[in-house]
Design a protein around this motif. Structure first.
Motif, PDB file in Angstrom:
ATOM      1  N   UNK A   1       0.832  -1.205   0.000  1.00 40.73           N
ATOM      2  CA  UNK A   1       0.000   0.000   0.000  1.00 40.73           C
ATOM      3  C   UNK A   1       0.868   1.256   0.000  1.00 40.73           C
ATOM      4  N   UNK A   2       1.897   1.276   0.838  1.00 33.03           N
ATOM      5  CA  UNK A   2       2.773   2.451   0.906  1.00 33.03           C
ATOM      6  C   UNK A   2       3.513   2.723  -0.388  1.00 33.03           C
ATOM      7  N   UNK A   3       4.052   1.677  -0.979  1.00 29.19           N
ATOM      8  CA  UNK A   3       4.791   1.880  -2.227  1.00 29.19           C
ATOM      9  C   UNK A   3       3.859   2.296  -3.364  1.00 29.19           C
ATOM     10  N   UNK A   4       2.658   1.776  -3.378  1.00 24.10           N
ATOM     11  CA  UNK A   4       1.744   2.145  -4.446  1.00 24.10           C
ATOM     12  C   UNK A   4       1.189   3.553  -4.275  1.00 24.10           C
ATOM     13  N   UNK A   5       1.054   4.001  -3.047  1.00 25.40           N
ATOM     14  CA  UNK A   5       0.703   5.411  -2.819  1.00 25.40           C
ATOM     15  C   UNK A   5       1.844   6.305  -3.302  1.00 25.40           C
ATOM     16  N   UNK A   6       3.077   5.896  -3.036  1.00 28.44           N
ATOM     17  CA  UNK A   6       4.238   6.643  -3.520  1.00 28.44           C
ATOM     18  C   UNK A   6       4.254   6.702  -5.045  1.00 28.44           C
ATOM     19  N   UNK A   7       3.943   5.586  -5.710  1.00 21.80           N
ATOM     20  CA  UNK A   7       3.909   5.560  -7.171  1.00 21.80           C
ATOM     21  C   UNK A   7       2.822   6.483  -7.716  1.00 21.80           C
TER      22      UNK A   7
ATOM     23  N   UNK B   1       3.104   0.750 -13.468  1.00 26.03           N
ATOM     24  CA  UNK B   1       2.549   0.863 -12.116  1.00 26.03           C
ATOM     25  C   UNK B   1       1.284   0.027 -11.991  1.00 26.03           C
ATOM     26  N   UNK B   2       0.402   0.138 -12.957  1.00 27.68           N
ATOM     27  CA  UNK B   2      -0.867  -0.592 -12.891  1.00 27.68           C
ATOM     28  C   UNK B   2      -0.634  -2.095 -12.972  1.00 27.68           C
ATOM     29  N   UNK B   3       0.143  -2.536 -13.955  1.00 30.52           N
ATOM     30  CA  UNK B   3       0.360  -3.977 -14.121  1.00 30.52           C
ATOM     31  C   UNK B   3       1.119  -4.587 -12.951  1.00 30.52           C
ATOM     32  N   UNK B   4       2.157  -3.917 -12.491  1.00 28.63           N
ATOM     33  CA  UNK B   4       2.926  -4.460 -11.372  1.00 28.63           C
ATOM     34  C   UNK B   4       2.112  -4.461 -10.081  1.00 28.63           C
ATOM     35  N   UNK B   5       1.250  -3.474  -9.902  1.00 29.70           N
ATOM     36  CA  UNK B   5       0.387  -3.465  -8.727  1.00 29.70           C
ATOM     37  C   UNK B   5      -0.587  -4.633  -8.751  1.00 29.70           C
ATOM     38  N   UNK B   6      -1.181  -4.870  -9.894  1.00 28.83           N
ATOM     39  CA  UNK B   6      -2.125  -5.988 -10.020  1.00 28.83           C
ATOM     40  C   UNK B   6      -1.427  -7.312  -9.751  1.00 28.83           C
TER      41      UNK B   6
ATOM     42  N   UNK C   1       8.262  -7.713  -7.944  1.00 29.91           N
ATOM     43  CA  UNK C   1       7.407  -7.183  -9.013  1.00 29.91           C
ATOM     44  C   UNK C   1       6.932  -5.781  -8.663  1.00 29.91           C
ATOM     45  N   UNK C   2       6.627  -5.549  -7.400  1.00 31.40           N
ATOM     46  CA  UNK C   2       6.157  -4.230  -6.986  1.00 31.40           C
ATOM     47  C   UNK C   2       7.252  -3.172  -7.071  1.00 31.40           C
ATOM     48  N   UNK C   3       8.507  -3.573  -7.052  1.00 27.47           N
ATOM     49  CA  UNK C   3       9.613  -2.613  -7.124  1.00 27.47           C
ATOM     50  C   UNK C   3      10.028  -2.273  -8.556  1.00 27.47           C
ATOM     51  N   UNK C   4       9.444  -2.903  -9.550  1.00 31.41           N
ATOM     52  CA  UNK C   4       9.805  -2.615 -10.947  1.00 31.41           C
ATOM     53  C   UNK C   4       9.561  -1.149 -11.312  1.00 31.41           C
ATOM     54  N   UNK C   5       8.409  -0.530 -10.959  1.00 25.95           N
ATOM     55  CA  UNK C   5       8.249   0.898 -11.291  1.00 25.95           C
ATOM     56  C   UNK C   5       9.254   1.814 -10.602  1.00 25.95           C
TER      57      UNK C   5
ATOM     58  N   UNK D   1      13.894   5.879  -9.720  1.00 22.78           N
ATOM     59  CA  UNK D   1      15.336   5.945  -9.470  1.00 22.78           C
ATOM     60  C   UNK D   1      16.063   6.601 -10.640  1.00 22.78           C
ATOM     61  N   UNK D   2      15.626   6.314 -11.857  1.00 24.03           N
ATOM     62  CA  UNK D   2      16.230   6.937 -13.032  1.00 24.03           C
ATOM     63  C   UNK D   2      16.073   8.445 -13.017  1.00 24.03           C
ATOM     64  N   UNK D   3      14.901   8.908 -12.616  1.00 23.66           N
ATOM     65  CA  UNK D   3      14.675  10.345 -12.517  1.00 23.66           C
ATOM     66  C   UNK D   3      15.527  10.942 -11.405  1.00 23.66           C
ATOM     67  N   UNK D   4      15.643  10.222 -10.298  1.00 24.89           N
ATOM     68  CA  UNK D   4      16.475  10.703  -9.185  1.00 24.89           C
ATOM     69  C   UNK D   4      17.933  10.826  -9.574  1.00 24.89           C
ATOM     70  N   UNK D   5      18.448   9.838 -10.291  1.00 22.33           N
ATOM     71  CA  UNK D   5      19.841   9.885 -10.748  1.00 22.33           C
ATOM     72  C   UNK D   5      20.037  11.034 -11.722  1.00 22.33           C
TER      73      UNK D   5
END
Length: 94
Positions: A6-12, A52-57, A73-77, A82-86
Motif C-alpha cells: 500500500x505504501x509503495x503504491x501510494x508513492x507511485x 505501475x498498474x500492471x505491477x500493482x495488479x 514485481x512491486x519494485x519494478x516501477x 530511481x532513473x529520474x532521481x539519478x
C-alpha cells in the motif's frame, strides 16, 4: 507485507504528478525531427503508468503465496523513479 504494498503504491501514484509534466515535456525531443531514440525516449517515459498498474495488479495477486516475488514485481516501477532521481542528481552536481 500489505503495508509495504500500500505504501509503495501510494508513492507511485504521487509520482504520477511530476510524471505528467515530464511526459508532456518529453515530446519536445521531437523538435529536431523523428528518430528511433526520440520515439524510444517518449515511449519509455510513457510506460510508467502502465508499469505501475500492471505491477500493482500482479503483486496483489501474488502477495499471499509468493511474498518475495510480489515485492520484486512491486519494485519494478521504482526503476523509473530511481532513473529520474539519478538524472536530477547529475544535473544538480554538474
Amino acid at each position: 507485507m500489505k503495508g509495504f504494498l500500500i505504501g509503495s503504491q501510494i508513492f507511485y501514484v504521487l509520482c504520477l504528478i511530476p510524471w505528467f509534466v515530464i511526459w508532456g515535456l518529453s515530446f519536445m525531443s521531437f523538435d529536431n525531427g523523428f528518430s528511433v531514440w526520440n520515439v524510444s525516449f517518449v515511449l519509455a517515459i510513457g510506460f510508467y503508468p502502465i508499469a505501475v498498474i500492471l505491477c500493482s495488479i500482479f503483486s496483489w495477486i501474488l502477495h499471499i503465496q509468493r511474498k518475495r516475488t510480489a515485492i520484486i514485481i512491486n519494485l519494478i516501477p521504482m526503476l523509473w523513479v530511481a532513473g529520474l532521481g539519478v538524472l536530477l542528481l547529475m544535473v544538480n552536481f554538474s
